[in-house]
Write a protein that holds these residues in place. Structure first.
Motif, PDB file in Angstrom:
ATOM      1  N   MET A   1       0.847  -1.197   0.000  1.00 25.55           N
ATOM      2  CA  MET A   1       0.000   0.000   0.000  1.00 25.55           C
ATOM      3  C   MET A   1       0.880   1.243   0.000  1.00 25.55           C
ATOM      4  SD  MET A   1      -3.010   1.079   2.681  1.00 25.55           S
ATOM      5  CE  MET A   1      -4.176   2.365   2.245  1.00 25.55           C
ATOM      6  N   ILE A   3       0.912   5.316   0.532  1.00 32.05           N
ATOM      7  CA  ILE A   3       0.164   6.415   1.142  1.00 32.05           C
ATOM      8  C   ILE A   3       0.948   7.702   0.950  1.00 32.05           C
ATOM      9  CG2 ILE A   3      -0.843   7.324   3.269  1.00 32.05           C
ATOM     10  CD1 ILE A   3      -0.928   4.459   4.334  1.00 32.05           C
ATOM     11  N   ARG A  79      -3.040   9.211  -8.732  1.00 31.97           N
ATOM     12  CA  ARG A  79      -3.603   7.856  -8.666  1.00 31.97           C
ATOM     13  C   ARG A  79      -2.548   6.773  -8.493  1.00 31.97           C
ATOM     14  NH1 ARG A  79      -8.027   8.908 -13.537  1.00 31.97           N
ATOM     15  NH2 ARG A  79      -9.532  10.049 -12.215  1.00 31.97           N
ATOM     16  N   ASP A  82      -2.321   4.696  -3.166  1.00 29.69           N
ATOM     17  CA  ASP A  82      -3.557   4.023  -2.763  1.00 29.69           C
ATOM     18  C   ASP A  82      -4.393   4.888  -1.820  1.00 29.69           C
ATOM     19  OD1 ASP A  82      -2.989   1.324  -3.965  1.00 29.69           O
ATOM     20  OD2 ASP A  82      -1.253   1.498  -2.620  1.00 29.69           O
ATOM     21  N   ARG A  83      -3.746   5.798  -1.132  1.00 33.50           N
ATOM     22  CA  ARG A  83      -4.450   6.672  -0.208  1.00 33.50           C
ATOM     23  C   ARG A  83      -3.723   8.002  -0.150  1.00 33.50           C
ATOM     24  NH1 ARG A  83      -5.653   6.055   6.326  1.00 33.50           N
ATOM     25  NH2 ARG A  83      -7.539   7.327   6.317  1.00 33.50           N
ATOM     26  N   ILE A  85      -3.587  11.637   2.164  1.00 35.44           N
ATOM     27  CA  ILE A  85      -3.974  12.439   3.321  1.00 35.44           C
ATOM     28  C   ILE A  85      -3.429  13.833   3.098  1.00 35.44           C
ATOM     29  CG2 ILE A  85      -3.692  12.773   5.806  1.00 35.44           C
ATOM     30  CD1 ILE A  85      -3.290   9.641   5.857  1.00 35.44           C
ATOM     31  N   ARG A 100     -11.063  14.809  -4.504  1.00 36.23           N
ATOM     32  CA  ARG A 100     -11.991  13.703  -4.241  1.00 36.23           C
ATOM     33  C   ARG A 100     -12.535  13.110  -5.532  1.00 36.23           C
ATOM     34  NH1 ARG A 100     -13.787  16.979   0.605  1.00 36.23           N
ATOM     35  NH2 ARG A 100     -12.895  15.853   2.381  1.00 36.23           N
ATOM     36  N   HIS A 103      -9.649  10.706  -6.894  1.00 37.33           N
ATOM     37  CA  HIS A 103      -9.106   9.623  -6.071  1.00 37.33           C
ATOM     38  C   HIS A 103     -10.180   9.096  -5.113  1.00 37.33           C
ATOM     39  CE1 HIS A 103      -6.364   7.266  -3.640  1.00 37.33           C
ATOM     40  NE2 HIS A 103      -5.414   7.519  -4.524  1.00 37.33           N
ATOM     41  N   PRO A 104     -10.317   7.782  -4.996  1.00 34.44           N
ATOM     42  CA  PRO A 104     -11.387   7.213  -4.167  1.00 34.44           C
ATOM     43  C   PRO A 104     -11.094   7.207  -2.672  1.00 34.44           C
ATOM     44  CG  PRO A 104     -10.124   5.449  -5.180  1.00 34.44           C
ATOM     45  CD  PRO A 104      -9.592   6.729  -5.753  1.00 34.44           C
ATOM     46  N   ASP A 105      -9.836   7.392  -2.281  1.00 27.57           N
ATOM     47  CA  ASP A 105      -9.494   7.306  -0.857  1.00 27.57           C
ATOM     48  C   ASP A 105      -8.674   8.525  -0.462  1.00 27.57           C
ATOM     49  OD1 ASP A 105      -8.959   6.614   1.724  1.00 27.57           O
ATOM     50  OD2 ASP A 105      -8.011   4.690   1.275  1.00 27.57           O
ATOM     51  N   VAL A 106      -9.372   9.573  -0.089  1.00 32.41           N
ATOM     52  CA  VAL A 106      -8.743  10.850   0.248  1.00 32.41           C
ATOM     53  C   VAL A 106      -9.307  11.354   1.568  1.00 32.41           C
ATOM     54  CG1 VAL A 106      -8.630  13.294  -0.382  1.00 32.41           C
ATOM     55  CG2 VAL A 106      -8.262  11.564  -2.124  1.00 32.41           C
ATOM     56  N   ARG A 107      -8.410  11.876   2.409  1.00 35.74           N
ATOM     57  CA  ARG A 107      -8.842  12.615   3.593  1.00 35.74           C
ATOM     58  C   ARG A 107      -8.196  13.993   3.544  1.00 35.74           C
ATOM     59  NH1 ARG A 107     -11.787  10.175   7.417  1.00 35.74           N
ATOM     60  NH2 ARG A 107     -11.422  11.940   8.817  1.00 35.74           N
TER      61      ARG A 107
END
Length: 300
Positions: A1, A3, A79, A82-83, A85, A100, A103-107
């Motif tokens: 993964m 990040i 992309r 995988d994540r 932040i 957002r 990308h499907p996994d964003v904070r």
């Protein structure tokens, strides 16, 4: 993964985010964490907390603030993780929408405390990750080169840093001078630090002190500062990134606060004492207050 963490902050903010990076890596063992920010700061303090460091200025970040489609190259970069932040861009509708959308996994979050906030900034960073369960922010740790961090090699000098990012956060220079003089009169060695934003301040504080007792470190890079600070007996400084650095290195640290709020911004370490002036006034902190705090922390 893989990040990606985006951090726009300066030295102190980066150090306060280190516990969040540790929590992230513990939650995702084996993940490769890439930290993007001020590269000079990251190289000096983030070793051991992320696998890769990038300069935030080299990323295609600014185009996320504009309307319109992104280039295939930009999309490919974002992309490839995988994540993501992001501790930048919070509250900007266009930035949040664009990131957002691609990308499907964003904070996206801000660690700036509101006036009614009760949490320390390091805890805000941890909570912003959205990890399951209640995770307490640990202490920030900066790992200096091995040659500098062995306790048996810690020197005898007291480090004083009279500067800060703004004048209102600086304990009066004459108090620093009086503190340095009192330490020198006891036969202690004193090292005064000054950064590029406060050129001449440490030299002004050192004026009139015995040359054999007081020295000035001016213009040191962060990597050099880490090595010097790690070997000091104790540290006294204002609300600044250097105070956070000293505390994270495990150096006994006296941090002088006012008008900023220590419940949000105090350095966090195993040996830290915060002195807060009455009504947030730095000039309400006396030299005796500092000497008493040093005596309790480091036998000063």
């Amino acid at each position: 993964m893989r990040i990606l963490v985006l951090h726009p902050g300066a030295l102190g903010d980066i150090i306060l985010a280190l516990p969040a990076l540790d929590a992230l890596r513990e939650h995702a063992p084996g993940a490769e964490v890439t930290l993007a920010g001020n590269r000079d700061c990251l190289d000096a303090v983030a070793s051991g907390h992320a696998e890769r460091m990038l300069s935030l200025a080299t990323l295609p970040l600014h185009r996320l603030y504009a309307a319109g489609p992104l280039s295939p190259q930009d999309l490919g970069f974002w992309r490839s993780f995988d994540r993501i932040i992001s501790w930048t861009g919070a509250g900007d509708p266009q930035f949040e929408h664009n990131l957002r959308e691609i990308h499907p996994d964003v904070r996206i979050a801000s660690a700036r405390p509101s006036p009614e906030e009760t949490r320390h900034v390091s805890q805000i960073f941890v909570d912003s990750l959205g990890l399951p369960g209640r995770i307490e922010a640990g202490l920030a740790r900066v790992f200096p080169p091995a040659v500098a961090c062995r306790e048996t090699e810690r020197g005898a000098a007291f480090a004083l840093h009279p500067g800060a990012g703004s004048r209102e956060k600086r304990w009066p220079a004459e108090r620093f001078r009086a503190l340095a003089r009192r330490l020198a009169e006891r036969g202690e060695q004193v090292v005064l630090f000054e950064g590029p934003a406060e050129a001449g301040l440490a030299r002004a504080v050192a004026e009139g002190l015995p040359e054999e007792s007081a020295g000035v470190v001016s213009g040191a890079g962060l990597a050099e500062l880490v090595v010097i600070l790690a070997r000091c007996r104790a540290f006294v400084g204002n609300d600044s990134g250097v105070s956070h650095l000293a505390a994270a290195l495990g150096v006994p640290t006296v941090a002088l606060f006012g008008p900023t709020r220590p419940e949000h911004w105090a350095p966090r370490g195993e040996r830290v004492r915060v002195l807060l002036g009455r009504n947030g006034r730095l000039d309400e902190i006396s030299v005796e207050d500092c000497l008493d705090a040093l005596a309790g922390l480091a036998g000063g």
